[in-house]
Design a protein around this motif. Structure first.
Motif, PDB file in Angstrom:
ATOM      1  N   ASP A   1      13.964  21.651  47.288  1.00 26.06           N
ATOM      2  CA  ASP A   1      12.559  21.487  47.668  1.00 26.06           C
ATOM      3  C   ASP A   1      12.171  20.051  47.998  1.00 26.06           C
ATOM      4  OD1 ASP A   1      12.038  24.176  47.436  1.00 26.06           O
ATOM      5  OD2 ASP A   1      11.121  24.038  45.452  1.00 26.06           O
ATOM      6  N   VAL A   2      12.670  19.087  47.231  1.00 27.76           N
ATOM      7  CA  VAL A   2      12.230  17.695  47.434  1.00 27.76           C
ATOM      8  C   VAL A   2      13.377  16.715  47.629  1.00 27.76           C
ATOM      9  CG1 VAL A   2      10.033  17.963  46.232  1.00 27.76           C
ATOM     10  CG2 VAL A   2      12.039  17.250  44.954  1.00 27.76           C
ATOM     11  N   GLY A   3      14.602  17.199  47.597  1.00 28.50           N
ATOM     12  CA  GLY A   3      15.730  16.286  47.779  1.00 28.50           C
ATOM     13  C   GLY A   3      15.714  15.193  46.729  1.00 28.50           C
ATOM     14  N   HIS A   4      15.782  13.985  47.181  1.00 29.53           N
ATOM     15  CA  HIS A   4      15.799  12.849  46.256  1.00 29.53           C
ATOM     16  C   HIS A   4      14.450  12.151  46.188  1.00 29.53           C
ATOM     17  CE1 HIS A   4      20.039  13.321  45.569  1.00 29.53           C
ATOM     18  NE2 HIS A   4      20.220  13.437  46.870  1.00 29.53           N
TER      19      HIS A   4
ATOM     20  N   LEU B   1       8.885  12.038  50.320  1.00 26.64           N
ATOM     21  CA  LEU B   1       8.595  10.936  51.223  1.00 26.64           C
ATOM     22  C   LEU B   1       7.105  10.829  51.522  1.00 26.64           C
ATOM     23  CD1 LEU B   1       9.694   8.634  52.947  1.00 26.64           C
ATOM     24  CD2 LEU B   1      10.045  10.287  54.789  1.00 26.64           C
ATOM     25  N   THR B   2       6.446  11.956  51.787  1.00 24.91           N
ATOM     26  CA  THR B   2       5.021  11.926  52.102  1.00 24.91           C
ATOM     27  C   THR B   2       4.213  11.340  50.946  1.00 24.91           C
ATOM     28  OG1 THR B   2       5.278  13.863  53.523  1.00 24.91           O
ATOM     29  CG2 THR B   2       3.045  13.329  52.807  1.00 24.91           C
ATOM     30  N   SER B   3       4.474  11.814  49.731  1.00 25.38           N
ATOM     31  CA  SER B   3       3.739  11.295  48.572  1.00 25.38           C
ATOM     32  C   SER B   3       4.011   9.819  48.354  1.00 25.38           C
ATOM     33  CB  SER B   3       4.100  12.078  47.309  1.00 25.38           C
ATOM     34  OG  SER B   3       3.599  13.385  47.390  1.00 25.38           O
ATOM     35  N   SER B   4       5.264   9.396  48.571  1.00 24.70           N
ATOM     36  CA  SER B   4       5.586   7.977  48.340  1.00 24.70           C
ATOM     37  C   SER B   4       4.889   7.075  49.359  1.00 24.70           C
ATOM     38  CB  SER B   4       7.095   7.761  48.372  1.00 24.70           C
ATOM     39  OG  SER B   4       7.612   7.999  49.658  1.00 24.70           O
ATOM     40  N   ILE B   5       4.527   7.607  50.520  1.00 27.71           N
ATOM     41  CA  ILE B   5       3.819   6.814  51.526  1.00 27.71           C
ATOM     42  C   ILE B   5       2.305   6.886  51.334  1.00 27.71           C
ATOM     43  CG2 ILE B   5       3.287   6.677  54.006  1.00 27.71           C
ATOM     44  CD1 ILE B   5       6.185   7.636  54.505  1.00 27.71           C
TER      45      ILE B   5
END
Length: 136
Positions: free
Chosen positions: A17-20, A23-27
């Motif tokens: 679902d989210v890999g590692h 990315l969207t949330s981290s940005i």
């Protein structure tokens, strides 16, 4: 506690679902933003999967506070709150997708099983197996 197989299943689901990372949330979401989230039903159901949801939370961020309002096996009405999370907004967003996938799948099976059992009545045939096979 959960079996190693179940822990691996949750780990594999999170990786899918989210890999590692998200990315969207981290940005978009500031790293120190705290939030609350609540999971409520869209329709009446028999709840199942709260312990698996708890394992998702534990694997994503042990600092998240999880409060459950219902337990597995409870019948829940439409728009009824099931659980709430408090803590890192980024962590809550990661938990949301995987956790809800487990809750929806398991509650769907539990709800359908309850419908079959009710249809057979207390003196009718006995429902012995509701095995469902999920890919992976």
């Amino acid at each position: 506690m959960f079996s190693p197989d179940l822990k691996k299943l949750v780990e594999r689901a999170l990786l899918e679902d989210v890999g590692h990372g998200d990315l969207t949330s981290s940005i978009v979401v500031p790293p120190n933003l705290e939030a609350t989230g609540r999971v409520s039903t869209r329709e009446s159901l028999v709840l199942s999967g709260t312990d698996v949801f708890r394992e998702v939370v534990a694997q994503v961020d042990k600092r998240l506070e999880l409060k459950t309002f219902k337990k597995d096996g409870d019948f829940c009405l439409e728009n009824e709150p099931i659980l709430a999370l408090r803590g890192s907004a980024r962590s809550i967003l990661i938990v949301e997708r995987t956790g809800l996938n487990f809750l929806m799948r398991l509650s769907g099976v539990a709800t359908l099983t309850r419908e079959f059992a009710d249809a057979m009545g207390p003196d009718g045939p006995k429902l012995l197996d509701t095995r469902k096979t999920t890919p992976g």
